[in-house]
Design an enzyme around this catalytic site. Structure first.
Site, PDB file in Angstrom:
ATOM      1  N   SER A  85       2.599 -14.737  52.786  1.00 34.23           N
ATOM      2  CA  SER A  85       3.265 -14.871  51.502  1.00 34.23           C
ATOM      3  C   SER A  85       4.785 -14.721  51.563  1.00 34.23           C
ATOM      4  O   SER A  85       5.468 -15.145  50.644  1.00 34.23           O
ATOM      5  CB  SER A  85       2.712 -13.840  50.514  1.00 34.23           C
ATOM      6  OG  SER A  85       3.044 -12.526  50.928  1.00 34.23           O
ATOM      7  N   SER A 143       1.142 -11.582  56.038  1.00 31.49           N
ATOM      8  CA  SER A 143       2.204 -12.175  55.226  1.00 31.49           C
ATOM      9  C   SER A 143       3.609 -12.025  55.783  1.00 31.49           C
ATOM     10  O   SER A 143       4.543 -12.623  55.264  1.00 31.49           O
ATOM     11  CB  SER A 143       2.171 -11.582  53.810  1.00 31.49           C
ATOM     12  OG  SER A 143       1.145 -12.169  53.063  1.00 31.49           O
ATOM     13  N   LYS A 156      12.399  -9.633  49.354  1.00 29.58           N
ATOM     14  CA  LYS A 156      11.210 -10.311  48.813  1.00 29.58           C
ATOM     15  C   LYS A 156      10.993  -9.862  47.371  1.00 29.58           C
ATOM     16  O   LYS A 156      11.106  -8.657  47.072  1.00 29.58           O
ATOM     17  CB  LYS A 156       9.993  -9.949  49.686  1.00 29.58           C
ATOM     18  CG  LYS A 156       8.704 -10.711  49.329  1.00 29.58           C
ATOM     19  CD  LYS A 156       7.549 -10.313  50.261  1.00 29.58           C
ATOM     20  CE  LYS A 156       6.289 -11.119  49.992  1.00 29.58           C
ATOM     21  NZ  LYS A 156       5.164 -10.737  50.862  1.00 29.58           N
TER      22      LYS A 156
END
Lengths: 495, 494
Positions: free
Chosen positions: A159, A183, A78
């Site tokens: 997210s 997330s 990420k």
């Protein structure tokens, strides 16, 4: 024969060790898959060179008989994790072109364990969002489509939407995520994969671009529970560079996986039965209860009385911390600087932050600044902290009666891109089941449990005691084995 | 209470003063990073990724800085809070990389304590006074901006960014510029004793924010102003005087005092408004979520207490009591830790560290050594004469080898050459003589050459005795033992 890219961490690791394929073959296969899946927009940058270098090292290590836990396994990272020598943006224009000279502790651990990096995965800007639509690099698209014949592009969740989309599309075998209010879990649920947020403090926050420090926690996203356990084990551990890191040993989660829940008690919190819950999700939850009973667990009804205050509490504390954490993006030292001709310092700040932050980030900075300001601090922030303590106490009390809790992960399946982005409140409500565990700092995971009527994945959430990731993983495994979730999205994205 | 008053048109005004002192903690590293905290590095040479607030960087408290602050709190007789917490003070400025300063607003490390300032008649402090300390907390320093490096740009130097400061907040207990000066000197003395701050105001390692208000004696407190960042004791005193007078003028002119932040301009000896309460920052303080509460173990606190040195007030009492020194000597020797250290090394080197030689040693240090150092412009830790050499010199006086006059001569040579006194006495033949035969011979010569004066003396002019002592000493090159000379002269003159 199964394609290499269909394999998860355990399959790749074991196949590599058995000599079924080389690490270089693995890296090439996934690099190719990544390069061919641009339509998903899952990556901000691709880093095939990193994956290849790690693969070559793994092949040499195998020849020398010096295998590491993740030798041969490439991962998606990420883009909230700082990676030395590779651009790290948090999906914001503010950090466009920013290349750290330092490595986050989590990625350093993964690379030290032999893993390679396929690329930096897209996300909601500064990890603020539940649909990946706030990224400055364009939204990630879920590989899943509804079975209604329409072609609506769906949200991969957020997210960590780049992570969830890439795993679901089998262009990465697993990925890191971060979870502040859901997330990891919500995108995992939306895309039919597993994702675990460990106990707050398990993974070091050092080198992770901060959103809300008291809530941010790195975690693992993977095809299944076993892979989640392997990855989390490699990411976790005490770090003296993070004051909030927990100085406790990392258990052998993979080795201790067991779906036998005899003697375990599973709590069903009644407050998670919210209004307007789609019947399919309610039905899946009931099915999950039966699965856990079948695995030997005793089912107990419990109450977490302050659950309804979790969302408002979260949306005070997280923005408050974010408003302060994001003050460092001021155009002075790195990242974007917008210095209009003749501008003074204040004007440079204003221009830089206006240009660098997206609307959702600005909204949260404004909310956070407001709740911390003189005259409102006690009414909002102080009160929210008190409620947070009550929510944590709810969990403590529940865990006196039961070992884990079972809830749905999200109140809906994946929604279409654009469907909720006009209404922030509607979007925030999607975190309703994930936020309480974040506020309490307890471990929680989402496992894929079924499909809704439109053929979209639904997840169930298991919440555990502090530091009892094992209990969470084991219950997750019990569901996974019984759910037999094998659905995969139709490949519409590959060139 | 101080008798300091400002004479206004409407009568006398009393000045109320509180001080917030920022003292840089002596430590190898910064408060939350491993970067060096030393003064004088090239710009941006002592900056870690944490200090520059790079994305993802986290603060980790430096135990040494906490230890120094705890010891300082103990030296102020203050309560040490076993549980304290760091808060963020949020504001934007180019010298503040994080966009917030990590400080302690709600739960400081150290609670209430006191500082005793001594009576000083010359300064108008009639008797010793106890000034309350409200709190002590630790916080980060900011960097600094350099505006003189480029015609249109400002440069940022982050070397100081993140350096540990102790903020020591007094109660509004001072009533005159002299008391404020005495408070600062005493605080600086304590900090140096503890070794927690070098107290060097020129280098900025100690600075004061000065809160001043005025009132008619007996009235409640007036509105105060805060004059920021005053960097010498002299300026603090001048700023108070000028600000208090300004306030009296404003009030007597029919105006009101605005609560505001002011700056002191030493060139014009006046304070100027910086910003008023209305446009004061809203710092949005909240607990720093990157840091856990600071919990001190009993063991840590005990260790800090064990490491605490003897402090100036205790030392002074011991010098007066145990060593029997005059109050003045004790005060002078203990006001500065380096002086006390030197004095104690001197006493140790005499081999008789006790009351026996303490008085002579203290007198010599205060008059002879201080006099010489003043002349040379040197601090005591730069003295060309070591405590050991000083002790040897004192021993030569004590055993009669040197007279007071000879000792002064030898000391001058020691200062110049750095030689040991015994060597100087040996090489230059400066030894005092008590040889009665030699002295009697000289006395006889002196009396023969001054027969008229001998007659006058014997005729009753007693005062002439000194003349004969002087002549004898002179003839002997100052090396005669004055006691023996006196004795023999009395006998010879009858």
């Amino acid at each position: 024969m199964t394609a290499i890219t269909d394999l998860g961490i355990a399959g790749l690791r074991d196949g590599f060790r058995a000599g079924d394929f080389s690490a270089r073959e693995i890296a090439d296969a996934f690099n190719g898959a990544v390069a061919g899946a641009k339509a998903l927009n899952a990556f901000i940058i691709e880093t095939p060179d990193h994956a290849i270098a790690a693969a070559e090292a793994a092949d040499r290590a195998r020849a020398a008989g010096e295998l590491l836990p993740l030798s041969g396994v490439p991962l998606g990272i990420k883009d909230l994790f700082c990676t030395a020598g590779y651009q790290t943006t948090a999906a914001s224009r503010m950090l466009g072109g920013f290349t750290p000279t330092y490595e986050s502790t989590v990625t350093a651990k993964l690379f030290a364990a032999g893993a390679g990096m396929l690329g930096k995965l897209n996300l909601d800007q500064f990890a603020m969002g539940s649909s990946n639509e706030t990224s400055a690099f364009g939204n990630v698209v879920s590989p899943w489509r509804r079975n209604d014949g329409g072609n609506a592009a769906l949200a991969p969740g957020g997210s960590s939407g780049g992570s969830s989309s890439a795993i679901a599309a089998r262009i990465v075998p697993a990925a890191t995520g971060t979870d502040t209010g859901g997330s990891i879990r919500q995108p995992a649920a939306f895309t039919g994969i597993a994702g675990i947020k460990p106990t707050y403090g398990r993974c070091s926050r050092f080198g992770i671009v901060a959103f809300a420090s008291s809530l941010d926690q790195a975690g693992a996203m993977a095809q299944d529970v076993r892979d989640s356990a392997i990855l989390l084990e490699a990411m976790s551990g005490f770090d003296p560079k993070d004051s909030t890191s927990l100085d406790v040993a990392v258990p052998q989660w993979e080795a201790n996986l067991s779906s036998d829940l005899k003697g375990k008690k599973v709590g069903i919190p009644k407050e998670y039965r919210v209004d307007n819950m789609p019947p399919e999700i309610d039905a899946l939850w009931k099915q999950g209860i039966e699965w856990l009973r079948d695995a030997g667990a005793e089912i107990v009804d419990v109450s977490l009385p302050h659950t309804r205050y979790a969302l408002p509490t979260y949306y005070i504390i997280a923005p408050a911390e974010a408003s302060s954490n994001l003050a460092r993006y001021d155009g002075v030292r790195y990242g974007l600087r917008d210095l209009p001709e003749g501008a003074n310092l204040q004007e440079m700040y204003a221009a830089t932050r206006a240009a660098g932050f997206g609307p959702e980030v600005k909204r949260r900075i404004l909310i956070g600044t407001y709740v911390l300001s003189a005259g409102f601090y006690d009414a909002y922030y102080t009160k929210a902290q008190k409620v947070r303590a009550l929510i944590a106490r709810d969990f403590e009390e529940a865990f006196r009666q039961v070992d884990v809790l079972l809830t749905p992960t999200a109140p809906s399946a994946a929604f279409a891109l654009g469907e909720k982005s006009a209404d922030p409140l509607e979007m925030y409500l999607n975190d309703v089941f994930t936020v309480p565990a974040s506020l309490a700092g307890v471990p929680a995971m989402s496992v894929p449990a079924g499909l809704d009527g439109q053929g979209l994945p639904l997840g169930l959430q298991i919440i555990g005691r502090p530091l009892d990731e094992q209990g969470v993983l084991n219950a997750g495994l019990a569901i996974e084995q019984r759910a037999g979730f094998t659905a995969k999205p139709q490949n519409w994205w590959a060139k | 209470m101080s008798s300091y008053r400002i004479q206004g048109a409407t009568g006398e005004w009393e000045v109320v003063i509180g001080l917030e002192v920022h003292a840089q903690v002596v430590s190898n590293a910064k408060l939350f990073s491993g970067a060096s905290a030393a003064f004088g590095a090239q710009p941006n040479q002592s900056v870690s990724l944490v200090d520059a607030a790079m994305p993802g960087m986290l603060p980790v408290p430096n135990e040494e800085c906490i230890r120094q602050a705890v010891k300082t709190g103990m030296a102020l007789g203050a309560e040490i809070n076993r549980w304290s917490r760091f808060d963020r003070k949020n504001y934007f400025y180019a010298d503040l990389p994080q966009g917030y300063q990590i400080s302690q607003l709600y739960h400081p490390l150290v609670g209430e304590g006191t500082i005793t300032i001594d009576a000083d008649e010359k300064a108008g402090i009639a008797e010793a006074r106890t000034i309350g300390v409200e709190r002590l907390h630790v916080e980060q320093d900011a960097g600094k901006l350099m505006h003189d490096q480029h015609p249109t740009r400002s440069y940022v130097d982050l070397n100081r960014s993140g350096v540990a400061l102790m903020e020591i907040v007094s109660k509004p207990d001072m009533r005159s510029p002299s008391e404020a000066g005495a408070y600062l000197r005493k605080l600086r003395s304590i900090l140096r004793y503890v070794g927690s701050c070098d107290g060097n105001m020129e280098e900025g390692s100690m600075r004061a924010d000065v809160n001043v208000s005025v009132r008619k004696p007996g009235d409640p407190f007036g509105t105060r102003t805060e004059t920021k960042n005053v960097n010498s004791i002299r300026f603090v005193m001048a700023a108070i005087e000028s600000e208090a007078n300004r306030q009296v003028d404003v009030i007597e002119g029919g105006g009101t005092i605005v609560q505001e932040t002011r700056l002191y301009d030493p060139d014009r000896n006046e304070t100027r408004s910086m910003r008023s309460k209305e446009d004061a920052h809203d710092y949005r303080y909240f607990p720093d979520p990157d840091l856990l509460p600071l919990e001190l173990s009993e063991e840590f606190v005990a260790q800090c207490r064990a490491e605490l040195p003897e402090l100036p007030d205790a030392k002074r009492a011991r010098y007066e009591g145990e060593l029997g020194l005059p109050a003045y000597n004790a005060a002078v020797l203990t006001s500065d830790v380096e002086t006390a250290r030197w004095f104690e090394a001197l006493l140790d080197a005499t081999g008789k560290p006790g009351a026996e030689v303490a008085r002579a040693a203290s007198n010599w240090l205060i008059s002879d050594l201080f006099g010489a150092l003043n002349r040379l412009g040197k601090a005591i830790d730069e003295s060309p004469v070591s405590p050991k050499q000083g002790a040897e010199l004192l021993a030569l006086v004590a055993d009669g080898t040197l007279s007071g006059t000879l000792a002064k001569q030898v000391f001058e040579i020691m200062l110049e050459t750095g030689d040991d006194p015994a060597k100087i006495v040996e090489e230059r033949g400066l030894k005092q003589t008590s040889d009665t035969g030699a002295i009697e011979a000289v006395i006889a010569e002196v009396m023969a050459a001054n027969a008229d004066k001998v007659a006058e003396y014997r005729g009753g002019k007693d005062k002439l005795f000194g003349f004969f002592v002087g002549q004898t000493m002179k003839a002997m090159g100052g090396k005669a033992n004055p006691g023996v000379v006196n004795e023999l002269l009395k006998k010879a003159l009858g």
